[in-house]
Each structure stands twice: as structure tokens, then as C-alpha cells.
Scaffold this motif. Sequence first.
Motif, PDB file in Angstrom:
ATOM      1  N   ILE A 768       0.993  -1.274   0.096  1.00  0.00           N
ATOM      2  CA  ILE A 768      -0.018  -0.177   0.004  1.00  0.00           C
ATOM      3  C   ILE A 768       1.090   1.020  -0.084  1.00  0.00           C
ATOM      4  O   ILE A 768       1.897   1.262   0.812  1.00  0.00           O
ATOM      5  CB  ILE A 768      -0.941  -0.025   1.114  1.00  0.00           C
ATOM      6  CG1 ILE A 768      -1.728  -1.376   1.416  1.00  0.00           C
ATOM      7  CG2 ILE A 768      -1.786   1.147   1.363  1.00  0.00           C
ATOM      8  CD1 ILE A 768      -2.615  -1.323   0.010  1.00  0.00           C
ATOM      9  N   ILE A 769       0.528   2.333  -0.944  1.00  0.00           N
ATOM     10  CA  ILE A 769       1.149   3.520  -0.968  1.00  0.00           C
ATOM     11  C   ILE A 769       0.195   4.624  -0.943  1.00  0.00           C
ATOM     12  O   ILE A 769      -0.987   4.406  -1.509  1.00  0.00           O
ATOM     13  CB  ILE A 769       2.135   3.699  -2.106  1.00  0.00           C
ATOM     14  CG1 ILE A 769       1.760   3.436  -3.473  1.00  0.00           C
ATOM     15  CG2 ILE A 769       3.374   2.444  -1.916  1.00  0.00           C
ATOM     16  CD1 ILE A 769       2.725   3.726  -4.572  1.00  0.00           C
ATOM     17  N   LEU A 796       5.664  10.634  -1.971  1.00  0.00           N
ATOM     18  CA  LEU A 796       5.162   9.432  -2.106  1.00  0.00           C
ATOM     19  C   LEU A 796       5.437   8.580  -0.792  1.00  0.00           C
ATOM     20  O   LEU A 796       6.567   8.391  -0.433  1.00  0.00           O
ATOM     21  CB  LEU A 796       5.977   8.650  -3.384  1.00  0.00           C
ATOM     22  CG  LEU A 796       5.755   7.178  -3.554  1.00  0.00           C
ATOM     23  CD1 LEU A 796       4.260   6.908  -3.942  1.00  0.00           C
ATOM     24  CD2 LEU A 796       6.491   6.409  -4.508  1.00  0.00           C
ATOM     25  N   SER A 797       4.473   8.286  -0.212  1.00  0.00           N
ATOM     26  CA  SER A 797       4.385   7.505   1.088  1.00  0.00           C
ATOM     27  C   SER A 797       4.298   6.049   0.854  1.00  0.00           C
ATOM     28  O   SER A 797       3.438   5.684   0.339  1.00  0.00           O
ATOM     29  CB  SER A 797       3.443   8.044   2.064  1.00  0.00           C
ATOM     30  OG  SER A 797       3.510   9.586   2.264  1.00  0.00           O
ATOM     31  N   VAL A 798       5.226   5.389   1.394  1.00  0.00           N
ATOM     32  CA  VAL A 798       5.085   3.814   1.447  1.00  0.00           C
ATOM     33  C   VAL A 798       4.673   3.240   2.871  1.00  0.00           C
ATOM     34  O   VAL A 798       5.368   3.867   3.881  1.00  0.00           O
ATOM     35  CB  VAL A 798       6.771   3.425   1.161  1.00  0.00           C
ATOM     36  CG1 VAL A 798       6.655   1.888   1.179  1.00  0.00           C
ATOM     37  CG2 VAL A 798       7.134   3.928  -0.188  1.00  0.00           C
ATOM     38  N   ASP A 830       8.481   8.311   3.887  1.00  0.00           N
ATOM     39  CA  ASP A 830       8.138   9.468   2.996  1.00  0.00           C
ATOM     40  C   ASP A 830       9.073   9.854   1.967  1.00  0.00           C
ATOM     41  O   ASP A 830      10.062  10.155   2.596  1.00  0.00           O
ATOM     42  CB  ASP A 830       7.510  10.625   3.886  1.00  0.00           C
ATOM     43  CG  ASP A 830       6.394  10.489   4.514  1.00  0.00           C
ATOM     44  OD1 ASP A 830       5.571   9.497   4.033  1.00  0.00           O
ATOM     45  OD2 ASP A 830       5.961  11.078   5.599  1.00  0.00           O
ATOM     46  N   ILE A 831       8.800   9.691   0.640  1.00  0.00           N
ATOM     47  CA  ILE A 831      10.035  10.007  -0.487  1.00  0.00           C
ATOM     48  C   ILE A 831       9.594  11.143  -1.064  1.00  0.00           C
ATOM     49  O   ILE A 831       8.333  11.276  -1.772  1.00  0.00           O
ATOM     50  CB  ILE A 831      10.002   8.740  -1.315  1.00  0.00           C
ATOM     51  CG1 ILE A 831      10.106   7.428  -0.500  1.00  0.00           C
ATOM     52  CG2 ILE A 831      11.098   8.913  -2.463  1.00  0.00           C
ATOM     53  CD1 ILE A 831      10.243   6.442  -1.502  1.00  0.00           C
ATOM     54  N   LYS A 832      10.193  12.167  -0.722  1.00  0.00           N
ATOM     55  CA  LYS A 832      10.228  13.410  -1.456  1.00  0.00           C
ATOM     56  C   LYS A 832      10.981  13.647  -2.588  1.00  0.00           C
ATOM     57  O   LYS A 832      12.067  13.237  -2.590  1.00  0.00           O
ATOM     58  CB  LYS A 832      10.356  14.833  -0.637  1.00  0.00           C
ATOM     59  CG  LYS A 832       9.273  14.724   0.613  1.00  0.00           C
ATOM     60  CD  LYS A 832       9.982  16.071   1.492  1.00  0.00           C
ATOM     61  CE  LYS A 832       9.237  16.172   2.696  1.00  0.00           C
ATOM     62  NZ  LYS A 832       9.485  17.151   3.586  1.00  0.00           N
ATOM     63  N   SER A 833      10.160  13.982  -3.994  1.00  0.00           N
ATOM     64  CA  SER A 833      10.863  14.118  -5.202  1.00  0.00           C
ATOM     65  C   SER A 833      10.422  15.280  -5.928  1.00  0.00           C
ATOM     66  O   SER A 833       9.288  15.894  -5.694  1.00  0.00           O
ATOM     67  CB  SER A 833      10.695  12.696  -5.993  1.00  0.00           C
ATOM     68  OG  SER A 833       9.083  12.785  -6.207  1.00  0.00           O
TER      69      SER A 833
END
Length: 931
Positions: A768-769, A796-798, A830-833
Motif C-alpha cells: 500500500i502506498i 510518495l508515502s510507502v 515518505d519519499i520526496k521528489s
Amino acid sequence: MKKYILKSLKILGVLIALLLAFIIIFPMVYPEYVTEKVKKLANDNLNGEINFSKAKLSFFTHFPSLTLNLDNFLMKGSKPYENDTLVAVKQISLGIDVKDLLFSKKIDIEEIYLKNAFVHIKVNKQGEANYNVYKSSGEESTSESDDTRVNLQRIELRNTRLIYDDKSTEIYLQANGFNYLGKGGLEASIFDLRTKAEIQSLDFLFAGETYFKNKHVSAELITQINTNSLAFIFQQNNLKINRLPVDFKGKLNFLNNGYDIDLEIQSKDSNLDDFFTALPPQFTQWHKKATLKGKTDVFFSMKGQYIASQNLSPDIYLKMKVRDGYVGYKRVPAPAENVYLNIETRLPSLNVDKVAVKLDSVYFDIGKEYFSGIVSLDGIKPPVIDAKMRANINVENVMHLMDMKDFQLKGMLLANVKSKGTYAPEQRLFPITKGLLEFSDGYVKTPYYPNPVTDIHFKGNIENTDGSMKTLAVNVSPATFLFEGKPFTVNLSMENFDDIRYDIQAKGELDIAKIYKVFSQKGLELEGYAKADLTLQGTQSDATNGRYHLLHNKGVIELRNIKTTTEYLPKPFIIQQGVFHFNQDNMHFTDFRATYGKSDFLMNGRMSNAINFFLSNNQVLKGNFTVSSNYLDVDEFMYTSAPAQETKEAKEATVTNDTPTEKGVVIVPKLFNFNLNTNLKNVALQGLTIHNLRGNTQLNRGTLALQNVSFNIIGVSTQINAKYADETPKRANFSFKIKAKDFDVQRAYKEVKMFREMVAMAKDAKGIISLDYAVEGKLNDEMLPIYPSIKGGGVLSVKNVQLKGFKLFNVISDRTGTDGLRDANLSTIDIKSSIKNNLITVERFKFKVSGFRPRIEGQSSFDGRLNFKMRLGLPPLGIIGIPIKVTGTQENPKIGLGKKSKDLEETEYDPNNTEAINEEEQNGETIQKEN
């Protein structure tokens, strides 16, 4: 005496025998010598390739001339037509001076003979011609040798076929049965050529339209020719086109890249009947049944340079007079008599916008009926008009004389119109005008529909007193007609076009499909039924300023099964039903049902500013609607157009389903400001299905905006704000901000293309993301993103994701000898891009997995390239770490120790360099497919 006679006869016999022996033997001595000299002369002075199968000398081909006969002669053209035929003939004969050949072994070519030849002259759109085969002084060429030269005295062509195909001027000429005899001192650099010519059949086309077809032409010409500059001066040229005598004068200078033209053609005091024999083929059948009398003068000139590469074109002038004309037609009792016509036309530089037409007078009478007119038109943008027209005539008699059997038009036309001034609506200018038009007992029947439009009555007047739009007034009271037994009536009064005061009443029923067939036009499609009972009264300013109490607009328009097409939509839009109620400035409609392809619509609401919209060119139609749909296929709205066709036949051909089309983006109307409350159950877009799309949508001057719109996609409720606007039929810009919480990463990867391209690592993930992202950029003609144009960023939250089979982590595990990253399970990250210039930049983020503490940052590109820096913190606390660099591609990552790596190359978006953009897109797609 007998003795002397016998002796003389013997001597004469010997001389004849010697002459015959000379005629037979001499050509057998020199054929190879003459052939080699002619070949050398051609190679030294011509660019075009020359071939022939056999050469022989003979006195008998064109006795008494000694001729070199070249069989199966072929000459190819100059660049860019070096592989195409310029001249082909079964045999070409070159007349040789016997005395020079016999006594000094010099070869003088004095005559050229061609029979049953084919000459094909070509000029491309850039003005490059295939006839420039003679080497210019600037090229490497050998001048004529002392023993071989061209000293022409005679040129003769018999039964030649000539084609002149000039793409730069759109002129096509074909002459069959071309017989030509030219005599003169052709050896000089400047000489007079006396010519007799005859063409059995001449075809002449301009811009795809036929002007001459199978015309017989005969000519006696005296032409001065300058071979140094390839210039022709037509001094005395008497032509006859069928029966019309024509005098032809002027000059024509062939340039390397075009022509210098100064030509005059005139026919004086000719019979009107003879004039029609020379007209285009569409007049031929009519002329055979017509009786024509009277005299005519025609003058035509073309002066100036035509150089396509420099956009230079000549000026054209045409003048024609008809005096004491008489036009009768077979089985028509009333002829047109006292026909007078004076017309002048100027077309400077072939520029239609600058055309000037002066119809000084046109007059004819049929019995007691008459038509009289004077028209002067100067320019098109804007046109300056000076016109007068008076008529009292039954148009049925005119239709009979024109033999318009398929199109029947009856009725009495009464007209008295005067107009003078400039027509420029954008500058608020209109010619000073006073006119009356009245048409009664009208009847129209065409071959497209069996029943006529009858009982046509029309009475109207137009007036303008000072040349401005303010004093313009138009009145029609009334216009009525009967079609399929149902009457329709319109009364119209409009004054002051700076602030239009209108008074319009319309009442009746129309079967649009049937009346369209009456006036059928190829490429236009209309169907359906309309019923109107409408009254509109007021001024434009009252509507604009909200003084609706001063308006008297009311009525109903009912539409059923209206089928319309537009150039921007590949499919027809069908209004199944709709009732429009007018009330002051508003137009209400209920249960407006429509379909487009597989899509359906149901709308209710109202439009405002309707009067301004219909009366002005720059007003916006406003509205508030509720729109619902069971199914909407956005891809069906993508703009398509048939590819450009070069030939006339291709233009006329019907576009079938097999015909390739040019793709394009969805076109948004620019003159609407609509607020839409949408409820769309299913929306199809680029292979993706969106469910239950609800929210507010605005359509404002070409921009489509979604505000807090919610929908269901891949099983998750999502909210989006977005904007879309087309820039050209093949480019559009977009932006969106989307929030999607807790969705299945595998389903997103499989079903959403853009997610698949932005988050390539999701291919190997399960779990789930969530996504909170904003993106803007451009779309190409397939409604796909142009990657270098995309900008944006987000998070993008994993959550509980397993990277099973994720090649990057597996390779790192193999290289470092650790299994902690293999098939890793990630908890909450939490992946920021951010996205810019075709690169996705991932900010530094950390996570824990199996005791390891990886830290990752870096870049990837939309074509799959990688450049990540990673620190693998070792258990237990990650204080000691291994620096790792990751390059290569997602499918083939290259793992190495260290921190330094080469930055990925950025690709900046250049809106003017569409070729580079398309190449970048194709390269990216190719790499992705290979990966």
C-alpha cells in the motif's frame, strides 16, 4: 546534232552515276568521324546525359541534306531531374554542311529534325527546371572546337508530344500533334526565328483547373532569340485558338531560378461566337446549343519576374469588352439582347488580397425585363467598393439561357442598390449604401432532393448614410417560404451596428436533414428537426449592462436529432433532444440529451449573455449547467485531420477508414465561460477507466479546470485539481494536483501509465502506498506527456510494501554479501521528489530494513537511466556505512563502491524544436521497451 546529243546524255549519265555513287558511298566514309565529333560537342557543352543506340549518315532521310540519324535518342534533364527524361525520340536527325565536311573536315550542324518525339519539361516548387542542360560560362566546359559547331538554320518537329509541368506556377500544359517549323540564322547569338506551328490538341491547366481542353492552335511567329541569356522576344505572332484570332507580343527571359516575363495577348473586334470556341471545356457543351452574336475585344498582359524562391510574381491585367451582344439558346423563346460588358481586372504580384476589379458596365434585356450593373472592387483586405445594380427580371429566363436544368430557380427579382466605401467591420467601417431587394413567387429545386422550396417571398432594404457601422440599418419584412407543406417566416430589423438595436421574429418548422439536401454541399453534414417560435427585441447595450427589463426576448426553440460536424472533432455531435427557452438575456434548457461516439450527455441549466454572443464576434457565452453521463470517452474528442493531398484527384477522393489521419489534442472552445456541476459515472482516458467523477468543472475561454473533483480510480477514492488548455491542434498544456491515499501499488503500476513511468521501481513492489503530487507540462498530439516539459514535485508515502524481486536491492545484496536488502519489506517511508528537464530528483530519505539503515538520494530519468548515491548503514546502529553508487538503468543497474558518479544529462524543453522533442520521446520509449 545527234552525235552531240548522245555525247551530252552520256556525260549527264556519268555525272548522275557519280552523284549517286557519292550519295551512297560518302556517308559510309564518315559516320564514325561525325558521330565522335558530335558526341564530343555534346559532352563539352551539355550537363544532361545523352544516349542513343545507333548512328548513321544518309542523304535520303531529308534529301538533299546530309543528316546524321541517331536512333532511340534519349536526353535526360539537369539537376534535380538528372534521372528523368527531357527528350525522347525514336530518331533525331542532324543536318550537316557537306562542303565543310568534304573539304575541311569541319562539322557544321545546320538542321535538326524530330519526328514522333516526346518532350517533358519539369519545374519544381523551388523553380528548379530540367531544361538547364547547357553549361553556363561559370561551369567547367569546353567551348566549341574549331572543327565542330552548331550553325542552325532550320528546326523541324513533326507529330511531337510536349508536356510542360511547372509546380512553382501550378501551370500544366500538354500539346499533342505538335508540328513546328523554324527558320533563321540560328547560329548567331541573337537572331530572328520565323516559325510556323500547329497543335492538334492543347490542354492547359492552372492550379488544377482546366482552361483549355483539346483546343486546336495554329500560329505564324517571328521571334527574336538571344542565346546568350536564353531570352525570347515575340515580335509578330498571329495565333488562332480554334476560331479565335489572337495577337501575341512580348518577351520571355529564362532565368536559372525562374522567369522574366513581359507578355501581351489580345484579340480585337472578334466575333463573340468565335471567342467562346477558345474558352474552357465547361463552356463547350453550352456553346454547341447556343446562338451568339456580337463583337468582343480581349486584352491580357503578364509583366514581371516569377522567382518562387524569392516570392516574386508578375502582375496580371485583363480587359474585355462585349458590344451589341445576343445570346439565344436552343428551345428558349426569349433571348438576351443588347448585351454590353466592360470589365478590367488587375492582380498585382499574383496577390489575391490586392486584386482590383472594375466592371464598368454590364447590361442585357430579355423582352421588357432588364439587368444593369456597375461594380468596382479595390483590394480584399479590406475591400473598397463602388457598386450600382438595377434589375427587374424573371430569373427563370436567365436560368434557361444558362442551361441550368439540374438547378431550377424561379421568381421575379426587383433590385435597386447603390454602395460606395470601405467594408472593414473591425475598423467599424461600412460602405455608404442605399438598396432595395425584392424577390417574389420564388421556387428552388435541386438535384439533391426531389421536392422544391416554394412560395419564397423576400423583401428587404439596407441603408448606411455616413460609412460607419452606427448608421447601418437592415430590414427584412418578411422572408417566407414553404417546405414539405410547412411554412417558415422571419421578420428582421437591425439598426446601429455599434450598439445593435434588433427586432427579430421567427416562426415555423424545419426538417433540417431534408432542407440540407436541397442545398447539399460536399463536406458539410446536417441532420435533424427544428421548431421555432421566437421574438427578440432590444439593444445590445441593454443586454451588456444588465438592463434586462428593457429587453423583450422570449420564445422557444425545439431541436431533435440534430447531427453536426466540426473540423476539430473526428465524429459527429448528435443532439437527441433539447428545448431552449429564451427569456430576456438568458437561454434555459432542460433535459438536453446528446451523444458523441460512445459518449452520452444529459444537461440542464441556462446560458446568459446569449444576445451579445450572437450579435458580436468577441463576446463570450456564459452558462451554468449540471452535466451527467453514464459513459464519457475522452479519447474520442482528440482532434484528427486528413493529411494534405497534392493532387486534385486526391483532394476530391473521399476519406475512408483506411486513410491515415493526423492526430491531435482535445480542442477546448475559446468563446465559452461555463460552470459545470459534473456527475460522470465512467470516464475512459488513455486506456484508464475513472469511476464516479463528481465536482465542479469550469470551461473558461479555452481552459478546462477541475476544482476539488473526486473520483474513484484503481479502487481508491481520489481528489484532484487540474487545468487543461490546447495551444495548437497538436500541443496542449496541463497541470494537476492529486491526492490518493492507501492504494495498491501493483494495480497502480499496471493500470496507470504515468505512475508506471514516474515510479518505475513499483514494478517489483507489493503493498500500500499514498501519493500527494503536483505536476504541470505539455502534451503531444497523442495526448501523452512531453517529458522534458514536465515540472512538479510531491511526496510518495510507502506503507507495508514488499520489494520482492527488486533488482536494484538484490544486486546490492549480491555485491555486498548481505541478504538484508533482498526482497526487503518497507514500513512507513515518505519519499520526496521533484521533476524538471526530464529528470526525477529524489531527496535524501532513510529507512530501516532487517537491521540495515539504508540512505538513498539521487536522480532517474523518464527513459530509465539511474544516478543514485546510497549509504548502506551496517547493523547494529548504522554508524559504519558502505558508500554505494548506482548507475545504468532500472533493469540493468550498475553497482559500484564510492560516492562520485557522472550526473545525468538534462533535457530542456524547447517549444520551437518539436523535432527534438519527438526524437526525445521516441528514444525514451525505445529504451523503456528494451529495458
